[in-house]
Design an enzyme around this catalytic site. Structure first.
Site, PDB file in Angstrom:
ATOM      1  N   SER A 296       0.799  -1.208   0.000  1.00  0.00           N
ATOM      2  CA  SER A 296       0.000   0.000   0.000  1.00  0.00           C
ATOM      3  C   SER A 296       0.842   1.273   0.000  1.00  0.00           C
ATOM      4  O   SER A 296       1.490   1.596  -0.985  1.00  0.00           O
ATOM      5  CB  SER A 296      -0.954  -0.054   1.197  1.00  0.00           C
ATOM      6  OG  SER A 296      -2.039   0.791   1.020  1.00  0.00           O
TER       7      SER A 296
ATOM      8  N   ASP B 259       9.912   5.419 -10.359  1.00  0.00           N
ATOM      9  CA  ASP B 259       9.508   6.003 -11.639  1.00  0.00           C
ATOM     10  C   ASP B 259      10.263   7.288 -11.948  1.00  0.00           C
ATOM     11  O   ASP B 259      10.541   7.601 -13.108  1.00  0.00           O
ATOM     12  CB  ASP B 259       8.008   6.279 -11.640  1.00  0.00           C
ATOM     13  CG  ASP B 259       7.176   5.024 -11.903  1.00  0.00           C
ATOM     14  OD1 ASP B 259       7.778   3.931 -11.966  1.00  0.00           O
ATOM     15  OD2 ASP B 259       5.941   5.127 -12.028  1.00  0.00           O
TER      16      ASP B 259
ATOM     17  N   LYS C  33      -0.907  -4.145  -3.247  1.00  0.00           N
ATOM     18  CA  LYS C  33      -2.148  -3.549  -2.742  1.00  0.00           C
ATOM     19  C   LYS C  33      -2.300  -2.171  -3.369  1.00  0.00           C
ATOM     20  O   LYS C  33      -1.787  -1.188  -2.856  1.00  0.00           O
ATOM     21  CB  LYS C  33      -2.057  -3.459  -1.227  1.00  0.00           C
ATOM     22  CG  LYS C  33      -3.350  -3.190  -0.501  1.00  0.00           C
ATOM     23  CD  LYS C  33      -3.053  -3.200   1.000  1.00  0.00           C
ATOM     24  CE  LYS C  33      -4.315  -3.233   1.829  1.00  0.00           C
ATOM     25  NZ  LYS C  33      -3.969  -3.214   3.273  1.00  0.00           N
TER      26      LYS C  33
END
Length: 445
Positions: A302, A313, A327
């Site tokens: 999460s 990224d 998640k």
């Protein structure tokens, strides 16, 4: 007031709405919509009839409030594993948990197939000291079977006055028989950030959860490390997110912001396009661009995955360890008025800055490192992933991934992933036998 958490919704586009407006067969669609509404009201009438029958004919006089609460709980839990109804007591306890201080044993749990499953024990709590492990299933609490309890009921039963003892019966994968573990309750002060300087030139920061104290703890850690080690000597940072089950969305954004100069951290997309939200970095990179390694494993879930995904990224961090939990959904906490508790409802999927959903897939590390698991624990240290939870939201695209290793050696000297991170920051190449580059192909949306 609503609060957004990442206890991990499916994203439906607005295409159906467009078709309803633009279709030449508007009358047919309207009739179908009306029929659907009539069917819903018919089912509500059925619920009312069953409620009245139970009240009138059950062998003992039922508690009306409990009947209604049970019906709401059943409705919400049928949606996905992370949506749930909290009565007033459970809602109060959850607020205490996210504040970072509460009474209990110190374990993050979820419900799976009628049993309470340990997501992760919290560091330095009675549960972790007693040897409770990620993936353990709690079948009994003080001799009472968990089967048939709600998650809130089970959690409340594990709580109690400080210095009192509770006995948990644990079903552990690979164990020949259930284990009985006696644990003494304590006030749990969740210290979400721990840190130290390693080898005089690396700042190690362990983030165990994302509660209201996490960002402040991280800032203090970075300030202390930079004060202790001169900039010219500091080679970089290791942020350890292993077995961190997540927490508050705003904390995930602010923790990511501590390492990013600018840019998107995460976006959340609900059922309708207009519900899309984008969260960007703020405050600037507190580490002045120093190299960063993030450790992840099968217990990183999460909010942990949001941070790892954002830093990866933006090419701000190298990820080392094993695939994360997967998640990829967001829960909004919706208070229901005084005395009525609150609803934790899955309202959106989240996407990393590259537009990738990690739901039921997780985040693959750049360098995969498998730990040497002691013989007595072999076969027990692979965490069940989001994709293996009953009723989970399906992956937005691509292949769903099963669980990965979540074992972290108790002694740092035996921690292969940690030493790989240190070596990496010192410019040494990871052992090709122990490590392999992860695929960097983005998941299309």
């Amino acid at each position: 007031m609503r609060k957004t958490l990442l206890f991990p919704l499916g994203a439906l586009t607005g295409a159906c709405l467009t078709l309803l407006v633009a279709s030449p067969h508007g009358g047919v669609w309207a009739a179908r919509a009306a029929a659907s509404a009539d069917d819903a009201y018919s089912k509500l009438n059925l619920f009312g009839e069953v409620f009245e029958r139970v009240k009138a004919s059950y062998v003992e006089k039922p508690d009306n409030a409990k009947l209604i609460e049970g019906a709401i709980t059943g409705m919400v839990t049928s949606l996905d594993p992370h949506s749930r109804y909290m009565n007033d007591k459970a809602w109060t306890e959850m607020q205490e948990t996210t504040s970072g201080e509460f009474g209990g044993l110190g374990i993050e749990v979820t419900m799976e197939e009628g049993l309470v499953k340990v997501v992760s024990p919290i560091d330095d709590t009675p549960a972790s000291k007693a040897g409770i492990m990620s993936g353990d299933l709690i079948s009994k609490i003080d001799g009472d079977a968990v089967q048939g309890m709600t998650l809130e009921q089970a959690v409340n039963k594990m709580k109690g006055p400080v210095e009192t003892q509770t006995k948990l019966t644990i079903v552990r994968k690979g164990a020949d028989a259930p284990l009985d573990v006696a644990i003494k309750r304590e006030i749990i002060h969740v210290r979400p950030v721990r840190f130290h300087v390693e080898n005089g030139d690396i700042g190690y920061i362990r983030v165990t959860s994302f509660n209201e104290q996490t960002t402040d703890g991280l800032k203090k850690a970075i300030a202390s490390i930079t004060k202790e080690v001169p900039p010219e000597k500091l080679v970089g940072y290791v942020m350890d997110l292993r077995n961190n089950p997540g927490g508050l969305l705003d904390q995930a954004v602010s923790v990511s912001s501590a390492f990013l100069q600018r840019g998107e951290v995460v976006s959340t997309r609900g059922r309708n396009p207009e519900e899309t939200q984008r969260f960007t970095a703020h405050g600037g990179d507190l580490t002045k661009g120093k190299p960063l390694v993030v450790l992840v494993n099968g217990g990183s879930a999460s909010a942990s995955e949001i941070v790892a995904g954002a830093l990866h990224d933006h090419k701000r961090a190298t990820l080392i360890g094993t695939r994360s939990f997967g998640k990829g959904s967001v829960q909004t906490i919706i208070p229901l008025g005084t005395g009525n508790g609150a609803l934790a409802l899955t309202t959106a999927r989240y996407y990393t800055p590259s537009g990738r959903s990690i739901q039921a897939q997780g985040i693959a590390p750049d360098i995969e490192i498998l730990q040497d698991v002691p013989p007595e624990l072999k076969g027990r240290m692979d965490t069940m992933a989001e994709s293996q939870m009953r009723g989970h939201l399906q992956a937005a695209d691509g292949t769903e991934q099963t669980g990965s290793q979540s074992y972290v050696p108790p002694e740092a000297k035996d921690d292969k992933a940690l030493h790989t991170a240190y070596d990496f920051l010192h410019g040494q190449t990871a052992n090709a036998v122990a490590a392999k580059p992860a695929s960097k192909a983005a998941v299309p949306n």
